[in-house]
Design an enzyme around this catalytic site. Structure first.
Site, PDB file in Angstrom:
ATOM      1  N   ARG A  50       0.832  -1.200   0.000  1.00  0.00           N
ATOM      2  CA  ARG A  50       0.000   0.000   0.000  1.00  0.00           C
ATOM      3  C   ARG A  50       0.869   1.254   0.000  1.00  0.00           C
ATOM      4  O   ARG A  50       1.798   1.368   0.783  1.00  0.00           O
ATOM      5  CB  ARG A  50      -0.936   0.005   1.213  1.00  0.00           C
ATOM      6  CG  ARG A  50      -1.997  -1.094   1.169  1.00  0.00           C
ATOM      7  CD  ARG A  50      -2.858  -1.094   2.406  1.00  0.00           C
ATOM      8  NE  ARG A  50      -2.082  -1.464   3.591  1.00  0.00           N
ATOM      9  CZ  ARG A  50      -2.617  -1.591   4.817  1.00  0.00           C
ATOM     10  NH1 ARG A  50      -3.899  -1.347   5.012  1.00  0.00           N
ATOM     11  NH2 ARG A  50      -1.856  -1.947   5.826  1.00  0.00           N
ATOM     12  N   ASP A  80       1.166   5.596   0.127  1.00  0.00           N
ATOM     13  CA  ASP A  80       0.516   6.723   0.783  1.00  0.00           C
ATOM     14  C   ASP A  80      -0.068   7.710  -0.222  1.00  0.00           C
ATOM     15  O   ASP A  80       0.186   7.617  -1.429  1.00  0.00           O
ATOM     16  CB  ASP A  80       1.530   7.469   1.660  1.00  0.00           C
ATOM     17  CG  ASP A  80       2.050   6.622   2.802  1.00  0.00           C
ATOM     18  OD1 ASP A  80       1.344   5.695   3.224  1.00  0.00           O
ATOM     19  OD2 ASP A  80       3.172   6.901   3.271  1.00  0.00           O
ATOM     20  N   TYR A 126      11.803   0.897  -4.087  1.00  0.00           N
ATOM     21  CA  TYR A 126      11.313   2.257  -4.312  1.00  0.00           C
ATOM     22  C   TYR A 126      12.430   3.114  -4.888  1.00  0.00           C
ATOM     23  O   TYR A 126      13.620   2.881  -4.635  1.00  0.00           O
ATOM     24  CB  TYR A 126      10.863   2.900  -3.000  1.00  0.00           C
ATOM     25  CG  TYR A 126       9.502   2.474  -2.497  1.00  0.00           C
ATOM     26  CD1 TYR A 126       8.352   3.206  -2.808  1.00  0.00           C
ATOM     27  CD2 TYR A 126       9.363   1.351  -1.695  1.00  0.00           C
ATOM     28  CE1 TYR A 126       7.110   2.832  -2.327  1.00  0.00           C
ATOM     29  CE2 TYR A 126       8.118   0.966  -1.209  1.00  0.00           C
ATOM     30  CZ  TYR A 126       6.993   1.711  -1.531  1.00  0.00           C
ATOM     31  OH  TYR A 126       5.769   1.331  -1.056  1.00  0.00           O
ATOM     32  N   ARG A 150      10.341   7.838   2.815  1.00  0.00           N
ATOM     33  CA  ARG A 150      10.300   9.298   2.878  1.00  0.00           C
ATOM     34  C   ARG A 150      11.113   9.821   4.061  1.00  0.00           C
ATOM     35  O   ARG A 150      11.735  10.889   3.971  1.00  0.00           O
ATOM     36  CB  ARG A 150       8.858   9.782   2.950  1.00  0.00           C
ATOM     37  CG  ARG A 150       8.082   9.549   1.660  1.00  0.00           C
ATOM     38  CD  ARG A 150       6.599   9.789   1.831  1.00  0.00           C
ATOM     39  NE  ARG A 150       6.317  11.125   2.309  1.00  0.00           N
ATOM     40  CZ  ARG A 150       5.121  11.514   2.743  1.00  0.00           C
ATOM     41  NH1 ARG A 150       4.107  10.654   2.765  1.00  0.00           N
ATOM     42  NH2 ARG A 150       4.941  12.753   3.156  1.00  0.00           N
TER      43      ARG A 150
END
Length: 281
Positions: free
Chosen positions: A67, A69, A127, A214
């Site tokens: 999932r 954000d 990522y 992040r």
């Protein structure tokens, strides 16, 4: 043996088939991947399920690899769903895309064994975080990259990244509200490099915590700007306290680009997007 319903009606039950699909999306317009309980809150999952339902002619519920954000993008989000509908791969791709908004697309579809699970069969995720470091903000891709006016030293960022590779307690690098049962994750690679005018933070791990990438990006950017020494990345890690970790980097530059599965499932490999990034220098 036929069920009582089949014997009384003469109908033959059609066993469901499991399909795996690759979804690409720009996340700026959505409150994340997962369907939200609140009305009128757009999510990528909701849009995909509605479009697939139109092609299947029945409700569809999907499971994703990871999932993302609000505002986060995906180039290789893998999902699976079960359906009794019989459609070829072209119909699942082109038909579903015809019912999706322009910022979401199905890249491919494959029938898979019932043992495949988009989340639990995954061995690692990857990522990429894209940073545009320049005195003036970019108008193009304003929600596709993160901009900073500061000059970043990628050598310092890579020196810091070394401290985060391996299996660690990433409490300091996860959101305070993260619901994962354990903060232990294994970062298998973490490197920073230039690709054209962009700086790329490329990270692979067995799994990620909420805001983990992040928060890593926020720490590395501060170090790259000369506002902290590379060893600070390790000090933040060892503190096991989110409050010492600095600012969470914006979502705009974050892309979910790969999921690794056992070769036995035969899924097409990732192109390691986003497509405009090109090859590293």
């Amino acid at each position: 043996m036929k069920s009582e319903t089949e014997e009384s009606t003469g109908a033959i039950s059609i066993a469901p088939v499991r399909y795996a699909l690759c979804v690409e999306y720009a996340g700026a317009a959505y409150r994340g991947w997962q369907t939200q309980k609140a009305d009128h809150v757009p999510s990528v999952q909701e849009a995909v399920e509605k479009a697939l339902g139109r092609i299947a002619n029945e409700p569809v519920s999907v499971v994703c690899a990871g999932r993302t954000d609000a505002g986060v993008n995906g180039t290789y989000q893998i999902i699976h769903f079960d359906t009794r509908a019989r459609r070829d791969e072209r119909a699942w791709v082109l038909g579903t895309n015809s019912h999706l908004p322009d910022d979401i697309a199905i890249r491919w579809a494959r029938p898979v064994d019932d043992g495949f699970h988009a989340r639990f069969s995954a061995r690692e995720r990857r990522y990429r975080y894209l940073i545009h470091s320049a005195p003036v903000k970019p108008a193009l891709l304003s929600r596709g990259v993160t901009w900073t006016y500061k000059t970043l030293d990628i050598g310092r960022m890579n020196d810091a990244a070394v401290h985060l590779v391996g299996e660690h307690d990433f409490t300091s690098y996860r959101a305070v509200g993260c619901q994962a049962k354990s903060p232990i994750r294994e970062v298998r690679s973490l490197e920073v490099y230039r690709s054209g005018e962009l700086i790329v933070i490329d990270v692979r791990a067995n799994a990620f915590l909420h805001h983990m990438v992040r928060n890593i990006a926020g720490v590395l950017m501060k170090i790259g700007a000369g506002e902290a020494e590379p060893v600070w990345a390790r000090e933040v890690l060892q503190a096991r306290d989110r409050r010492v970790g600095g600012i969470t980097a914006p979502p705009w530059g974050l892309y979910f680009v790969d999921v690794a599965y056992p070769e036995a499932f035969g899924l097409p490999p990732s192109d390691l997007g986003p497509y405009f990034l090109g090859r590293p220098d």
